[in-house]
Design an enzyme around this catalytic site. Structure first.
Site, PDB file in Angstrom:
ATOM      1  N   ASN A 210       0.846  -1.197   0.000  1.00 34.55           N
ATOM      2  CA  ASN A 210       0.000   0.000   0.000  1.00 34.55           C
ATOM      3  C   ASN A 210       0.883   1.250   0.000  1.00 34.55           C
ATOM      4  OD1 ASN A 210       0.569   0.794   2.845  1.00 34.55           O
ATOM      5  ND2 ASN A 210      -0.325  -1.215   3.223  1.00 34.55           N
ATOM      6  N   ASP A 279      -4.536  -6.326   5.253  1.00 33.99           N
ATOM      7  CA  ASP A 279      -5.629  -7.092   5.866  1.00 33.99           C
ATOM      8  C   ASP A 279      -5.712  -8.495   5.262  1.00 33.99           C
ATOM      9  OD1 ASP A 279      -6.547  -5.123   7.631  1.00 33.99           O
ATOM     10  OD2 ASP A 279      -7.576  -4.085   5.997  1.00 33.99           O
ATOM     11  N   LYS A 289       8.472 -17.539 -10.627  1.00 35.43           N
ATOM     12  CA  LYS A 289       7.787 -16.347 -11.131  1.00 35.43           C
ATOM     13  C   LYS A 289       6.577 -16.785 -11.966  1.00 35.43           C
ATOM     14  CE  LYS A 289       8.429 -12.419 -14.131  1.00 35.43           C
ATOM     15  NZ  LYS A 289       8.965 -12.096 -15.413  1.00 35.43           N
ATOM     16  N   ILE A 307      -2.791  -7.496  14.452  1.00 35.17           N
ATOM     17  CA  ILE A 307      -1.738  -7.263  15.448  1.00 35.17           C
ATOM     18  C   ILE A 307      -2.266  -6.404  16.600  1.00 35.17           C
ATOM     19  CG2 ILE A 307       0.585  -6.309  15.801  1.00 35.17           C
ATOM     20  CD1 ILE A 307       0.963  -6.620  12.696  1.00 35.17           C
TER      21      ILE A 307
HETATM   22  O1  PMT Z   1       2.958   6.020   6.607  1.00 37.31           O
HETATM   23  P1  PMT Z   1       2.420   7.356   6.140  1.00 37.31           P
HETATM   24  O2  PMT Z   1       2.597   7.566   4.659  1.00 37.31           O
HETATM   25  O3  PMT Z   1       2.953   8.504   6.969  1.00 37.31           O
HETATM   26  O4  PMT Z   1       0.830   7.348   6.344  1.00 37.31           O
HETATM   27  C1  PMT Z   1       0.304   7.302   7.628  1.00 37.31           C
HETATM   28  C2  PMT Z   1      -0.916   6.356   7.691  1.00 37.31           C
HETATM   29  C3  PMT Z   1      -2.046   6.935   6.843  1.00 37.31           C
HETATM   30  C4  PMT Z   1      -0.556   4.952   7.193  1.00 37.31           C
HETATM   31  C5  PMT Z   1      -1.301   6.293   9.209  1.00 37.31           C
HETATM   32  O5  PMT Z   1      -1.649   7.583   9.655  1.00 37.31           O
HETATM   33  C6  PMT Z   1      -2.466   5.340   9.437  1.00 37.31           C
HETATM   34  O6  PMT Z   1      -3.623   5.677   9.287  1.00 37.31           O
HETATM   35  N1  PMT Z   1      -2.141   4.062   9.805  1.00 37.31           N
HETATM   36  C7  PMT Z   1      -3.119   2.972   9.933  1.00 37.31           C
HETATM   37  C8  PMT Z   1      -3.393   2.402   8.565  1.00 37.31           C
HETATM   38  C9  PMT Z   1      -4.356   1.241   8.587  1.00 37.31           C
HETATM   39  O7  PMT Z   1      -3.995   0.182   8.192  1.00 37.31           O
HETATM   40  O8  PMT Z   1      -5.540   1.531   9.088  1.00 37.31           O
HETATM   41  P2  PMT Z   1      -6.748   0.422   9.298  1.00 37.31           P
HETATM   42  O9  PMT Z   1      -7.938   1.240   9.591  1.00 37.31           O
HETATM   43  O10 PMT Z   1      -6.774  -0.503   8.127  1.00 37.31           O
HETATM   44  O11 PMT Z   1      -6.251  -0.408  10.552  1.00 37.31           O
HETATM   45  C10 PMT Z   1      -6.649  -0.061  11.874  1.00 37.31           C
HETATM   46  C11 PMT Z   1      -5.555  -0.378  12.868  1.00 37.31           C
HETATM   47  O12 PMT Z   1      -5.353  -1.798  12.913  1.00 37.31           O
HETATM   48  C12 PMT Z   1      -4.203   0.251  12.592  1.00 37.31           C
HETATM   49  O13 PMT Z   1      -3.655   0.669  13.836  1.00 37.31           O
HETATM   50  C13 PMT Z   1      -3.379  -0.909  12.016  1.00 37.31           C
HETATM   51  O14 PMT Z   1      -1.986  -0.761  12.341  1.00 37.31           O
HETATM   52  C14 PMT Z   1      -3.989  -2.106  12.751  1.00 37.31           C
HETATM   53  N2  PMT Z   1      -3.920  -3.397  12.026  1.00 37.31           N
HETATM   54  C15 PMT Z   1      -4.579  -3.602  10.861  1.00 37.31           C
HETATM   55  C16 PMT Z   1      -4.535  -4.845  10.256  1.00 37.31           C
HETATM   56  C17 PMT Z   1      -3.780  -5.890  10.849  1.00 37.31           C
HETATM   57  N3  PMT Z   1      -3.669  -7.083  10.299  1.00 37.31           N
HETATM   58  N4  PMT Z   1      -3.135  -5.650  12.007  1.00 37.31           N
HETATM   59  C18 PMT Z   1      -3.193  -4.433  12.609  1.00 37.31           C
HETATM   60  O15 PMT Z   1      -2.588  -4.227  13.672  1.00 37.31           O
END
Ligand code: PMT
Length: 406
Positions: A210, A279, A289, A307
């Site tokens: 991403n 996700d 490949k 996580i």
């Molecule tokens: O890295 P930059 O370019 O500075 O951009 C910053 C950012 C936009 C990435 C950052 O500010 C941000 O929003 N990070 C979270 C991105 C994300 O994956 O959001 P989510 O809504 O999909 O996930 C929610 C939370 O669950 C997040 O804390 C993520 O770290 C966590 N997660 C998600 C999936 C997974 N398998 N494990 C997780 O821990």
């Protein structure tokens, strides 16, 4: 009330184009209640006239090491003893090299050598000069000796090129200096931060990922260090210099990040999940490949382990802060994550728009916790990080004082 009231800041100005911004910095420091004395190098006077700093600081500007009048009025030892903090902005590559070598051929070098107070530097130079191993080595050495680096920031430069090397904006430096006087905010506290994207392999040469650059997480690491914390960053693949003073564990996939975070989290006081963790990941990774033999190709994906949810359900969980990246219904979705995953705090950003979010130098956050919420309006990620760390430490302390008194 500003933490700078009655603080004595010795502002060292060295010879770079960013010296003009230090006039505004002087004004902001004075507005915040600090006393400012300015020491300029000879090269700095080619960019800004000493009279400007004299008018803004209300004090004579100090220029020459061997000026007998000046020496008797306030020599390098007295200047060094006068200051509560020495702030060098802009700090050129040349000055950093001299500081590392301990040269005292100009007044500012002599003051730094005689100083027993903290020294902070706001580097400003061309991006190639900043990433040159000589400068990186000098910067690392100065940090190892206890000096602090404020920035540099990324962006367009006076030479027309772009990259890391821009001096932080005066308002950001002023905030960082303020934090200096509240260093004990997170002192003795360990903070684990996940940052950047993950890469989910499809075959030996392809992966799903991403647009996360890691900036938000790295800025938070720097802000937590400035607040006195012991910081570890678990980082996906990014093109950023490591935050100074942080331990960095590099990982690739969501599964690697899960393993690294879960081995560290039980020993941490605070966990902040800024990483954009995939996700979904391919069910199988092709050993060879994949050839373009068919008209279409389907890749079956399976959910990754969450996580953040796993950290929040540890028996002795750290204070757990999640991020939420949403394109719509930002507050509602973020609140659902706060409650659904059992978090202490959630920081939500709107993504998929030109300003803020993924791979932008700026961000804006809506932050919520049990019993409160606030908005951190659009600003540089450095500024947002300082504000978020402040909120986290206030709430962390509040939670622990309730626990201890309960
Ligand atoms: O890295 P930059 O370019 O500075 O951009 C910053 C950012 C936009 C990435 C950052 O500010 C941000 O929003 N990070 C979270 C991105 C994300 O994956 O959001 P989510 O809504 O999909 O996930 C929610 C939370 O669950 C997040 O804390 C993520 O770290 C966590 N997660 C998600 C999936 C997974 N398998 N494990 C997780 O821990």
């Amino acid at each position: 009330m500003s933490l700078l009231v009655e603080k004595r800041i010795l502002l060292g100005v060295t010879g770079g184009i960013a010296a003009y911004k230090s006039c505004e910095l002087t004004r902001l420091l004075i507005l915040a209640g600090a006393s400012v004395r300015v020491v300029m190098t000879r090269a700095a006077t080619a960019f800004v006239a000493p009279l400007s700093f004299q008018a803004l600081s209300g004090n004579p500007v100090h220029l020459d090491l061997l000026d007998s009048e000046e020496e008797s009025a306030m020599g390098h030892i007295r200047l060094a003893r006068w200051a509560d903090l020495i702030l060098i902005a802009p700090a050129t590559a040349d000055f950093m090299a001299k500081l590392r070598a301990g040269l005292a051929d100009e007044l500012l070098g002599a003051v730094c050598l005689a100083a027993e107070v903290p020294i902070a530097l706001a580097p400003a130079m061309n991006h190639a000069m900043w990433s040159n191993p000589a400068t990186q080595d000098n910067a690392a050495c100065l940090v190892a000796r206890g000096m602090s680096l404020l920035g540099p920031a990324e962006g367009g430069q006076a030479c027309g090129e772009s990259g890391y090397g821009r001096m932080l904006e005066p308002a950001d430096i002023c905030r960082a200096v303020e934090k200096f006087f509240s260093r004990s905010q997170l002192s003795g506290i360990s903070v684990l931060i996940s940052a950047g994207p993950t890469r989910e392999p499809i075959d030996p040469v392809r992966y799903l990922t991403n647009r996360s650059s890691g900036k938000m997480g790295y800025c938070l690491a720097q802000a937590a260090i400035a607040a006195g914390a012991k910081v570890t960053v678990v980082s996906g693949p990014v093109a950023l210099p490591p935050p100074y003073d942080a331990a960095v564990v590099r990982v690739e996939s969501a599964a690697d990040m899960f393993d690294a975070v879960m081995s560290l989290a039980p020993h941490q006081d605070i966990y902040i999940g800024t990483a954009a963790v995939a996700d979904y990941t391919p069910v199988a990774v092709a050993e060879e490949k994949i050839k373009k033999s068919k008209e279409s190709l389907a890749i079956q994906l399976t959910r990754t382990r969450d996580i953040l949810a796993a950290v929040a359900s540890l028996p002795n969980k750290p204070y757990t802060v999640g991020f939420a990246a949403e394109t719509d219904h930002v507050e509602a979705y973020a609140k659902a994550k706060l409650e659904g995953k059992g978090l202490d705090m959630i920081a939500a950003n709107r993504v998929g728009q030109p300003e803020g979010g993924f791979d932008s130098p700026d961000n804006a956050l809506w932050v919520a916790w049990n019993g409160g919420e606030t908005v951190l309006p659009l600003a540089s990620k450095q500024t947002i990080a300082i504000q978020l760390i402040e909120l986290i430490s206030e709430n962390y302390r509040a939670k622990h004082s309730t626990k201890n008194s309960g």
